[in-house]
Design a protein around this motif. Structure first.
Motif, PDB file in Angstrom:
ATOM      1  N   ALA A 223       0.942  -1.247  -0.064  1.00 36.82           N
ATOM      2  CA  ALA A 223      -0.025   0.073  -0.013  1.00 36.82           C
ATOM      3  C   ALA A 223       0.729   1.208  -0.070  1.00 36.82           C
ATOM      4  CB  ALA A 223      -0.668   0.068   1.265  1.00 36.82           C
ATOM      5  N   THR A 224       1.951   1.368   0.831  1.00 32.32           N
ATOM      6  CA  THR A 224       2.716   2.421   0.800  1.00 32.32           C
ATOM      7  C   THR A 224       3.260   2.535  -0.488  1.00 32.32           C
ATOM      8  OG1 THR A 224       3.252   1.964   3.126  1.00 32.32           O
ATOM      9  CG2 THR A 224       4.734   3.400   1.779  1.00 32.32           C
ATOM     10  N   ALA A 225       3.644   1.587  -1.099  1.00 28.95           N
ATOM     11  CA  ALA A 225       4.399   1.820  -2.661  1.00 28.95           C
ATOM     12  C   ALA A 225       3.542   2.270  -3.670  1.00 28.95           C
ATOM     13  CB  ALA A 225       5.259   0.404  -3.134  1.00 28.95           C
ATOM     14  N   LEU A 226       2.342   1.782  -3.505  1.00 30.28           N
ATOM     15  CA  LEU A 226       1.207   2.208  -4.530  1.00 30.28           C
ATOM     16  C   LEU A 226       0.593   3.777  -4.175  1.00 30.28           C
ATOM     17  CD1 LEU A 226      -0.507  -1.308  -5.298  1.00 30.28           C
ATOM     18  CD2 LEU A 226       1.543  -0.106  -6.451  1.00 30.28           C
ATOM     19  N   GLY A 227       0.360   3.801  -3.015  1.00 30.57           N
ATOM     20  CA  GLY A 227      -0.496   5.098  -2.611  1.00 30.57           C
ATOM     21  C   GLY A 227       0.234   6.102  -1.798  1.00 30.57           C
ATOM     22  N   GLY A 228       1.411   5.755  -1.270  1.00 24.19           N
ATOM     23  CA  GLY A 228       2.101   6.625  -0.405  1.00 24.19           C
ATOM     24  C   GLY A 228       1.959   6.814   1.131  1.00 24.19           C
ATOM     25  N   GLN A 229       1.852   7.711   1.654  1.00 30.75           N
ATOM     26  CA  GLN A 229       1.781   8.023   3.211  1.00 30.75           C
ATOM     27  C   GLN A 229       0.297   7.727   3.570  1.00 30.75           C
ATOM     28  OE1 GLN A 229       3.240  11.750   4.527  1.00 30.75           O
ATOM     29  NE2 GLN A 229       2.457  11.495   6.818  1.00 30.75           N
ATOM     30  N   GLU A 230      -0.664   8.193   2.761  1.00 33.78           N
ATOM     31  CA  GLU A 230      -2.093   8.263   3.404  1.00 33.78           C
ATOM     32  C   GLU A 230      -2.574   6.621   3.147  1.00 33.78           C
ATOM     33  OE1 GLU A 230      -0.986  10.283   0.970  1.00 33.78           O
ATOM     34  OE2 GLU A 230      -1.241  12.159   2.017  1.00 33.78           O
ATOM     35  N   ALA A 231      -1.931   5.913   2.196  1.00 34.33           N
ATOM     36  CA  ALA A 231      -2.572   4.570   2.113  1.00 34.33           C
ATOM     37  C   ALA A 231      -1.747   3.856   3.142  1.00 34.33           C
ATOM     38  CB  ALA A 231      -1.914   4.251   0.682  1.00 34.33           C
ATOM     39  N   LEU A 232      -0.457   4.246   3.439  1.00 40.42           N
ATOM     40  CA  LEU A 232       0.186   3.421   4.682  1.00 40.42           C
ATOM     41  C   LEU A 232      -0.762   3.329   5.864  1.00 40.42           C
ATOM     42  CD1 LEU A 232       2.296   2.162   6.327  1.00 40.42           C
ATOM     43  CD2 LEU A 232       3.722   4.252   6.377  1.00 40.42           C
TER      44      LEU A 232
END
Length: 426
Positions: A223-232
Motif C-alpha cells: 500500500a505504501t509503494a502504490l499509494g504513499g503515506q495516506e495509504a500506509l
C-alpha cells in the motif's frame, strides 16, 4: 571360627546427613573442583564425620568395636536437614561358643547401599540446587560439542562479509537500475522478519498470530509503494484491526492470554511492518532511490565503524547488562564513519550543505545503537542469541534489521527538514 568378622572400612563410618552432603558439594564448587560424583561426596562427608568423631571422643577408653560403631540406616540419609534417626540400641557382644553363622538382623549398610543412599540424597540436594546438578558429572556429559569461539569478532567474519556483500550488492543494484524492484526485496524481508520475530516472541509463552501479522505487514508495504503515506496509515489501521480480531478468535479457541497475545502481535506489526514501510515511503520522493541509498549507507557505515573500532579499541561498555560488547569507543567509530559517509552523500548526491552530513552522521548512529540495544534486550529476555539462522555469519533477518528499523522514521524526518535533500515546495 566363632570370632565375628571385623567391620569393613565402608561400614565403620556413619552415614552423613543431607545437609552435610550438600555442604560438601557447595565447598567443592567454591573451590572450583566442579560437580563431584556421589561416591566422592559420600567419601568426603564420611571423612568429615570421622574427623569430628575423633575430636569429640579423644581421651575416653577404647570401647568394644561393636559399641564404638554407631548404628545407622539408609533412613538416616533421607531424614530432614540437620536431623538424624535415633540409633538402634547396641547389640550385645557375641557369646563365646555361640554359632557364628546366624546373621545379625540390623547390620550396617554395605558400601553399595551407602553409595546408593548417597546418590539418592545427593540427587535430592542437586534438585534443590539447580546451578550444578550431580548428573553433569556422569561420564559423557561433556561430550556435547562446544560452540566455536571466534574471539573478539564474535562471528565467522569471512562468511559474514561474504553474505553482507551479497545482500548489499543486490539491494544497491535494485535501487540503481530498477528502484521499483526494491519494493519486492522489502516485501520479502518484512515477511521473513515477521516470521522470525513471531517465532521468537512465542518463546515467552505467548501465541502471536503469525499469519495475520505477516499478511498485514505485507499489505502495508504494498500500500505504501502504490499509494504513499495516506495509504500506509489506512493499511496500518486495517491491519491492526485484523490482527486484533484474529488473535482474539484464536485465543477463544485455545483459551490463551488474550491481552498478552494481542499486545505482542501488534508490537510485531508496528516494529517491523510500520518501520519497513517508512523506508519504502522514501521512494515516493524525488530522488527517492538516492534517499534510500543514503539512509542504508549511513546505517551500514555506523555498523562497520562501530564494529572495527569496538573490536580494536573497545574498553568502556555503554550498557554491560544489556550488550557487553557495545562500547563508547565503538560508538565513536560509528559516528566518525557515518559522518564521513553522510558528508560525501550530502555533497555529491544531493548538493546539500556539508553540515547536514554531520547531523546525519551523529543522529543516525545514535538511533541505530538504540535499535541494537532494543533487540539485545528482547533477545536477552527471551533467552536467545540470534533471532534466526537464515543469514550465515549474521544470524537472522531481524539481526540485520535491528539498527535499520527504529532509525527509518528518524531518517525520514531528517530528510524532510534538513535543506538540500528534498526539493523545495513551490
Amino acid at each position: 571360627m566363632t570370632d565375628t568378622a571385623s567391620p569393613s572400612p565402608a561400614t565403620s563410618a556413619p552415614l552423613p546427613t543431607r545437609r552435610l552432603l550438600r555442604q560438601v558439594e557447595e565447598e567443592a564448587k567454591a573451590a572450583g573442583e566442579g560437580p563431584l560424583t556421589p561416591e566422592e561426596v559420600l567419601r568426603r562427608a564420611q571423612a568429615a564425620l570421622a574427623g569430628e568423631a575423633d575430636a569429640s571422643t579423644a581421651g575416653p577408653p577404647e570401647a568394644h568395636p561393636s559399641a564404638a560403631q554407631p548404628d545407622t540406616s539408609p533412613a538416616d540419609a533421607a531424614a530432614p536437614d540437620g536431623e538424624r534417626v535415633p540409633p538402634l540400641p547396641p547389640q550385645a557382644p557375641p557369646v563365646p561358643g555361640a554359632p557364628a553363622s546366624v546373621p545379625q538382623q540390623e547390620s550396617a549398610p554395605s558400601q553399595e547401599d551407602a553409595s546408593s543412599d548417597a546418590d539418592t540424597v545427593s540427587g535430592d540436594a542437586a534438585a534443590e540446587d539447580r546451578e550444578a546438578p550431580l548428573a553433569d558429572a556422569a561420564p559423557g556429559a561433556d561430550s556435547a560439542p562446544a560452540e566455536k569461539d571466534y574471539g573478539r569478532a564474535g562471528r565467522n567474519l569471512p562468511v559474514a562479509v561474504a553474505v553482507g556483500a551479497l545482500l548489499g550488492g543486490g539491494v544497491l543494484a535494485s535501487l540503481v537500475f530498477l528502484p521499483v524492484s526494491f519494493v519486492a526485496i522489502a516485501l520479502l524481508g518484512v515477511c521473513l522478519a515477521m516470521w522470525e520475530l513471531s517465532n521468537a516472541l512465542k518463546q515467552s509463552g505467548a501465541r502471536v498470530s503469525t499469519v495475520s501479522t505477516i499478511v498485514a505487514a505485507g499489505c502495508m508495504v504494498v500500500a505504501t509503494a502504490l499509494g504513499g503515506q495516506e495509504a500506509l496509515w489506512v493499511a496500518f489501521a486495517a491491519g491492526a484491526g485484523a490482527v486484533l480480531l484474529f488473535t482474539l478468535l484464536e485465543d477463544l479457541h485455545r483459551r490463551g492470554n488474550a491481552v498478552r497475545d494481542v499486545c505482542l502481535s501488534l508490537f510485531a506489526l508496528t516494529y517491523v511492518g510500520l518501520m519497513v514501510s517508512f523506508v519504502v515511503h522514501l521512494l515516493s520522493f524525488d530522488k527517492g532511490n538516492l534517499l534510500v541509498i543514503c539512509f542504508l549507507a549511513l546505517v551500514v557505515a555506523s555498523d562497520i565503524g562501530g564494529y572495527f573500532a569496538g573490536t580494536a579499541l573497545g574498553r568502556h561498555p555503554i550498557a554491560p547488562s544489556i550488550s557487553p560488547k557495545k562500547s563508547w569507543e565503538g560508538f565513536a567509530g560509528s559516528v566518525l564513519m557515518a559522518t564521513a559517509v553522510g558528508m560525501g552523500m550530502a555533497h555529491w548526491a544531493f548538493e546539500a550543505p556539508l553540515w547536514t552530513g554531520v547531523v546525519l552522521g551523529v543522529v543516525i548512529p545514535a538511533f541505530a545503537t538504540l535499535g541494537d540495544f532494543s533487540e539485545s534486550m528482547i533477545k536477552r529476555d527471551l533467552g536467545l542469541k540470534d533471532m534466526g539462522t537464515l543469514l550465515p555469519g549474521h544470524g537472522g533477518v531481524m539481526d540485520r534489521l535491528d539498527s535499520i528499523l527504529p532509525t527509518a522514521p528518524v531518517a525520514l524526518i531528517l530528510f524532510i527538514f534538513l535543506p538540500g535533500f528534498l526539493p523545495a515546495a513551490d
